[in-house]
Design a protein around this motif. Structure first.
Motif, PDB file in Angstrom:
ATOM      1  N   PRO A 328       7.325   9.182  13.741  1.00 40.51           N
ATOM      2  CA  PRO A 328       6.082   9.304  14.509  1.00 40.51           C
ATOM      3  C   PRO A 328       5.497   8.003  15.053  1.00 40.51           C
ATOM      4  CG  PRO A 328       6.018  10.764  12.615  1.00 40.51           C
ATOM      5  CD  PRO A 328       7.252   9.926  12.459  1.00 40.51           C
ATOM      6  N   PRO A 329       5.626   6.844  14.373  1.00 44.98           N
ATOM      7  CA  PRO A 329       5.021   5.631  14.946  1.00 44.98           C
ATOM      8  C   PRO A 329       5.576   5.241  16.306  1.00 44.98           C
ATOM      9  CG  PRO A 329       5.509   5.295  12.622  1.00 44.98           C
ATOM     10  CD  PRO A 329       6.141   6.590  13.011  1.00 44.98           C
ATOM     11  N   LEU A 330       6.730   5.791  16.694  1.00 44.67           N
ATOM     12  CA  LEU A 330       7.297   5.450  17.997  1.00 44.67           C
ATOM     13  C   LEU A 330       6.494   6.055  19.139  1.00 44.67           C
ATOM     14  CD1 LEU A 330       9.717   3.905  19.221  1.00 44.67           C
ATOM     15  CD2 LEU A 330      10.942   6.076  19.296  1.00 44.67           C
ATOM     16  N   ALA A 331       5.765   7.116  18.879  1.00 47.35           N
ATOM     17  CA  ALA A 331       5.001   7.797  19.923  1.00 47.35           C
ATOM     18  C   ALA A 331       3.737   7.023  20.257  1.00 47.35           C
ATOM     19  CB  ALA A 331       4.641   9.205  19.474  1.00 47.35           C
ATOM     20  N   GLN A 332       3.299   7.133  21.508  1.00 45.80           N
ATOM     21  CA  GLN A 332       2.000   6.603  21.881  1.00 45.80           C
ATOM     22  C   GLN A 332       0.910   7.597  21.489  1.00 45.80           C
ATOM     23  OE1 GLN A 332       4.766   5.321  24.144  1.00 45.80           O
ATOM     24  NE2 GLN A 332       4.229   3.803  22.595  1.00 45.80           N
ATOM     25  N   SER A 333      -0.336   7.160  21.571  1.00 46.00           N
ATOM     26  CA  SER A 333      -1.438   8.004  21.096  1.00 46.00           C
ATOM     27  C   SER A 333      -1.608   9.260  21.937  1.00 46.00           C
ATOM     28  CB  SER A 333      -2.746   7.208  21.083  1.00 46.00           C
ATOM     29  OG  SER A 333      -3.074   6.735  22.382  1.00 46.00           O
ATOM     30  N   TYR A 334      -1.111   9.243  23.174  1.00 47.34           N
ATOM     31  CA  TYR A 334      -1.244  10.428  24.027  1.00 47.34           C
ATOM     32  C   TYR A 334      -0.148  11.460  23.771  1.00 47.34           C
ATOM     33  CZ  TYR A 334       2.099   7.567  26.717  1.00 47.34           C
ATOM     34  OH  TYR A 334       3.167   6.787  27.093  1.00 47.34           O
ATOM     35  N   SER A 335       0.840  11.123  22.968  1.00 47.40           N
ATOM     36  CA  SER A 335       2.000  11.997  22.782  1.00 47.40           C
ATOM     37  C   SER A 335       1.715  13.114  21.789  1.00 47.40           C
ATOM     38  CB  SER A 335       3.197  11.180  22.292  1.00 47.40           C
ATOM     39  OG  SER A 335       3.517  10.151  23.196  1.00 47.40           O
ATOM     40  N   ALA A 583      10.840  -6.048   6.441  1.00 48.19           N
ATOM     41  CA  ALA A 583       9.717  -5.184   6.805  1.00 48.19           C
ATOM     42  C   ALA A 583      10.129  -3.734   6.591  1.00 48.19           C
ATOM     43  CB  ALA A 583       9.314  -5.415   8.250  1.00 48.19           C
ATOM     44  N   GLU A 584       9.369  -3.016   5.773  1.00 47.92           N
ATOM     45  CA  GLU A 584       9.715  -1.639   5.427  1.00 47.92           C
ATOM     46  C   GLU A 584       9.151  -0.658   6.452  1.00 47.92           C
ATOM     47  OE1 GLU A 584       9.717   1.339   1.519  1.00 47.92           O
ATOM     48  OE2 GLU A 584       8.373  -0.404   1.574  1.00 47.92           O
ATOM     49  N   ASP A 585       9.971   0.362   6.803  1.00 47.05           N
ATOM     50  CA  ASP A 585       9.567   1.441   7.709  1.00 47.05           C
ATOM     51  C   ASP A 585       8.878   0.891   8.948  1.00 47.05           C
ATOM     52  OD1 ASP A 585       9.436   4.096   8.506  1.00 47.05           O
ATOM     53  OD2 ASP A 585       7.466   4.417   7.598  1.00 47.05           O
ATOM     54  N   SER A 586       9.494  -0.100   9.547  1.00 43.14           N
ATOM     55  CA  SER A 586       8.880  -0.772  10.684  1.00 43.14           C
ATOM     56  C   SER A 586       9.568  -0.466  12.005  1.00 43.14           C
ATOM     57  CB  SER A 586       8.880  -2.283  10.462  1.00 43.14           C
ATOM     58  OG  SER A 586      10.201  -2.775  10.339  1.00 43.14           O
ATOM     59  N   SER A 587      10.671   0.285  11.960  1.00 48.27           N
ATOM     60  CA  SER A 587      11.363   0.677  13.184  1.00 48.27           C
ATOM     61  C   SER A 587      12.081   1.997  12.941  1.00 48.27           C
ATOM     62  CB  SER A 587      12.363  -0.402  13.615  1.00 48.27           C
ATOM     63  OG  SER A 587      13.654  -0.157  13.083  1.00 48.27           O
ATOM     64  N   PRO A 588      12.488   2.686  14.003  1.00 47.92           N
ATOM     65  CA  PRO A 588      13.117   3.999  13.826  1.00 47.92           C
ATOM     66  C   PRO A 588      14.590   3.952  13.455  1.00 47.92           C
ATOM     67  CG  PRO A 588      12.913   3.505  16.155  1.00 47.92           C
ATOM     68  CD  PRO A 588      12.220   2.388  15.427  1.00 47.92           C
ATOM     69  N   LEU A 589      15.187   2.775  13.360  1.00 43.97           N
ATOM     70  CA  LEU A 589      16.631   2.700  13.161  1.00 43.97           C
ATOM     71  C   LEU A 589      17.070   2.707  11.715  1.00 43.97           C
ATOM     72  CD1 LEU A 589      17.867   0.201  15.902  1.00 43.97           C
ATOM     73  CD2 LEU A 589      17.750   2.697  15.976  1.00 43.97           C
ATOM     74  N   ALA A 590      16.205   2.255  10.814  1.00 40.18           N
ATOM     75  CA  ALA A 590      16.617   2.139   9.409  1.00 40.18           C
ATOM     76  C   ALA A 590      15.371   1.994   8.542  1.00 40.18           C
ATOM     77  CB  ALA A 590      17.541   0.924   9.222  1.00 40.18           C
ATOM     78  N   PRO A 591      15.529   2.209   7.212  1.00 39.22           N
ATOM     79  CA  PRO A 591      14.365   2.069   6.327  1.00 39.22           C
ATOM     80  C   PRO A 591      13.765   0.672   6.312  1.00 39.22           C
ATOM     81  CG  PRO A 591      16.137   3.278   5.238  1.00 39.22           C
ATOM     82  CD  PRO A 591      16.709   2.728   6.508  1.00 39.22           C
TER      83      PRO A 591
END
Length: 661
Positions: A328-335, A583-591
């Motif tokens: 979910p963090p990849l989405a913008q606020s309008y998504s 950095a934990e859970d900071s991108s969609p590619l890996a933990p």
């Protein structure tokens, strides 16, 4: 998706195995899965998940309009053959959604701006499927549709790609005898002419806004409009220019796809995933002379296969907010939960019949599969390096920040980082998203906060005789206390600004390596007695490529590996501190994301060149580039492949934006 493997054809598609059958099966799977989330009338398609920033009514409209795109492309390419009854199914939704008396009616264009976006998709599909849908609608429903679309006429649209939504809607209205304003279309076309940049590229408005919208919107709609308006002298005269721009743009675009099919992970709205394939199908439909049909399909199919083999759609046949799986963090606020279905634009190739050359030609390899390359893409200010051994495409960014030169905003991780690639993502969540670490050159203030670079000046983009590409930029370091309460649209934020010293940066890029030369020039305001600005000169820190990894590591070096890729920062003199941040859970590619960095232990010295070598590659390097100086302004780089380059730093920094020295 295992179900797609039965269609593999390695004779026709030696690189992906994908054919038109794969695309059709994927579209059908998504469309049939979506029906489970539709209202009884089919007008609203409400996918699972928390509501988006615009609320559930907009979410449900997006679910209808965006899946409608896939349905329209599917039927248009089959010349009306429709065994799934797609047109009948969506006709029922059209009748209810445009009925102002229905409790399931859609949000209108004059009630919420997002409806203007979805209206363009509806109009486009009605155009493409006219004999099998529009012409068969009850006259009352036709009137309702016209009434629903009519508020586009004379309305205000944001001065970005949205202008095309008004043009497309009004062009459709004109074609069916509805209300339209020729003035809206003409002024919109003239306005979008201002988006055009070098070598066929478009910016998304007046800012240095370059991302996937450059292809899936700004190349797509001009040619679709000229097709909708065929026979109109304005459309017929503009089409050759649109086609020329697309052809030149695609020459760059095919160099921005990794061998594994990943598009460049840069810019907002990444949850649209294989919408990135739209640009290649647009070239096929428009009949560009280059790239060849087999290369266009290779790029498009590679992108779709990349996602389907990594969890998109999910096991329920749903496209979630994320990159591969849900994140979910990849989405913008309008998504909202229906937003990812703009991926349906990636099915545009299905609007072409099975005997079209883009489907019958044998796949050709991507540029990164054919050999190493170095490319200057001038409009977005990118130095592009592709390496065949690992299939990775890297971009070093000296031109894009979704802003203007001289502004002082926070750095958006999606636009203002120094590097993007097809194998990494910037840090998008957690403390380092707002405080640049990965792919950065920053000064640290007394509290350890890193500076920002948005508003930089592009000074140089060039290619040396050796093939090495070089770029330079300059900015005034600044710290921003961002204003709160503003929606997240993926770009930098304004706030209270504190200005610091200027920073000069020169990049030389060859293969998997970038050599960065960094200097803090002394400006006229700092000469003489020690000034307040000079006191603000804190430690210099340089961050490298953010590597996705299954777990953190502990190391006191600036080198890290995930078993497949290696990321390294090799520090030159004066950069005495090195390490890796996990950095934990900071991108969609890996933990985890592992970011190598190096820094000075004391405030950076003025008018002193610092150098680092930054690496991202599939093979661990046995040696790094070596930098030496032939005088105060001439830097010599000895690359690991034996190439020797001489960099004239004075010439590189002589472009616009020079501070008073």
């Amino acid at each position: 998706m295992r179900m797609l493997r039965e269609f593999d054809d390695l004779r026709l598609s030696p690189h992906t195995g994908w054919t038109r059958n794969h695309w059709a099966a994927l579209a059908d799977h998504l469309l049939l899965s979506a029906r489970r989330y539709a209202s009884a009338s089919h007008a609203r398609v409400s996918f699972p998940g928390p509501p988006g920033g615009y609320g559930p009514d907009v979410d449900a409209l997006e679910g209808f309009a965006r899946t409608f795109l896939a349905a329209g492309f599917r039927v248009a390419g089959e010349d009306g053959r429709d065994p799934l009854g797609l047109m009948e199914w969506y006709a029922q939704g059209l009748a209810t959604g445009t009925d102002p008396r229905s409790p399931e009616r859609w949000v209108r264009l004059d009630e919420h701006g997002q409806a203007k976006v979805e209206a363009a998709s509806i109009a486009l599909v009605l155009h493409l499927t006219r004999p099998w849908l529009w012409d068969r609608l009850d006259p009352i429903v036709q009137e309702q549709v016209v009434d629903y679309l009519a508020p586009a006429v004379g309305a205000d649209y944001p001065p970005i790609n949205w202008i095309w939504f008004q043009i497309v809607v009004e062009q459709f209205l004109a074609s069916v005898g509805g209300p339209f304003e020729r003035k809206d279309i003409e002024e919109g076309l003239a306005f979008t002419d201002g988006f055009a940049r070098e070598n066929g590229w478009y910016a998304d408005g007046a800012e240095r806004a370059y991302d996937h919208y450059a292809g899936w919107a700004l190349q797509f709609y001009p040619l679709m409009w000229s097709e909708m308006a065929a026979g109109d002298p304005a459309a017929d005269s503009r089409r050759p220019l649109y086609l020329e721009r697309l052809e030149r743009y695609l020459g760059d675009a095919v160099h921005l796809v990794g061998a594994d099919g990943s598009p460049l992970v840069q810019g907002r709205s990444l949850i649209y995933r294989f919408a990135a394939a739209t640009q290649f199908w647009t070239g096929a439909r428009a009949g560009t002379a280059t790239p060849a049909p087999g290369l266009l399909r290779r790029a498009a199919s590679g992108i779709a296969r990349h996602f389907t083999e990594r969890g998109a759609p999910d096991e329920d046949g749903v496209l979630t907010s994320g990159w591969h799986g849900a994140w979910p963090p990849l989405a913008q606020s309008y998504s909202g939960p229906g937003s990812p279905y703009w991926a349906a634009k990636g099915f545009f190739g299905l609007s072409l019949p099975a005997d079209h050359p883009v489907w019958t030609a044998v796949e050709e390899p991507l540029p990164v599969e054919s050999g190493d390359y170095h490319r200057v893409v001038r409009a977005p200010g990118w130095l592009v390096s592709g390496t065949r051994t690992d299939g990775v495409v890297r971009v070093i960014n000296h031109g894009t920040d979704h802003s203007h030169p001289g502004t002082h905003l926070t750095d958006s991780p999606l636009y203002a980082r120094l590097g993007y690639s097809t194998a990494t993502t910037p840090v998008l969540a957690g403390a380092h998203a707002a405080n640049p670490l990965d792919q950065s050159v920053v000064l640290l203030d007394e509290g350890g906060r890193p500076s920002h670079r948005t508003g930089f000046e592009t000074l140089l983009l060039d290619r040396l005789p050796s093939g090495t590409v070089i770029g330079a930029s300059r900015w005034q370091a600044h710290w921003v206390t961002a204003e709160s309460g503003h929606p997240d649209h993926g770009y930098g934020r304004a706030g209270t600004v504190r200005l610091g010293p200027w920073i000069d940066l020169i990049s030389a890029v060859r293969g998997p390596w970038e050599v960065r030369l960094i200097r803090l020039p002394v400006t006229g305001a700092e000469r003489g007695p020690l000034s307040a600005r000079a006191v603000e000169r804190g430690p210099l820190r340089v961050g490298g490529w953010p590597l996705p990894a299954p777990e953190p590591v502990q190391t006191d070096t600036a080198a890290v590996s995930n078993g497949t890729l290696h990321s390294r920062v090799v520090a030159g003199p004066g950069l005495d501190l090195c390490g890796v941040v996990a950095a934990e859970d900071s991108s969609p590619l890996a933990p985890w994301t592992l970011i190598p960095w190096c820094a000075t232990t004391t405030p950076a010295l003025p008018d002193t060149w610092y150098d680092v070598a930054v690496f991202l590659g599939g093979q661990e390097p046995d040696r790094a580039p070596v930098l030496s100086w032939d005088g105060p302004a001439l830097a010599r780089v000895a690359w690991p492949d034996g190439t020797d380059d001489l960099l004239d730093t004075a010439a590189a920094l002589s472009g616009p934006g020079t501070p008073p020295l």
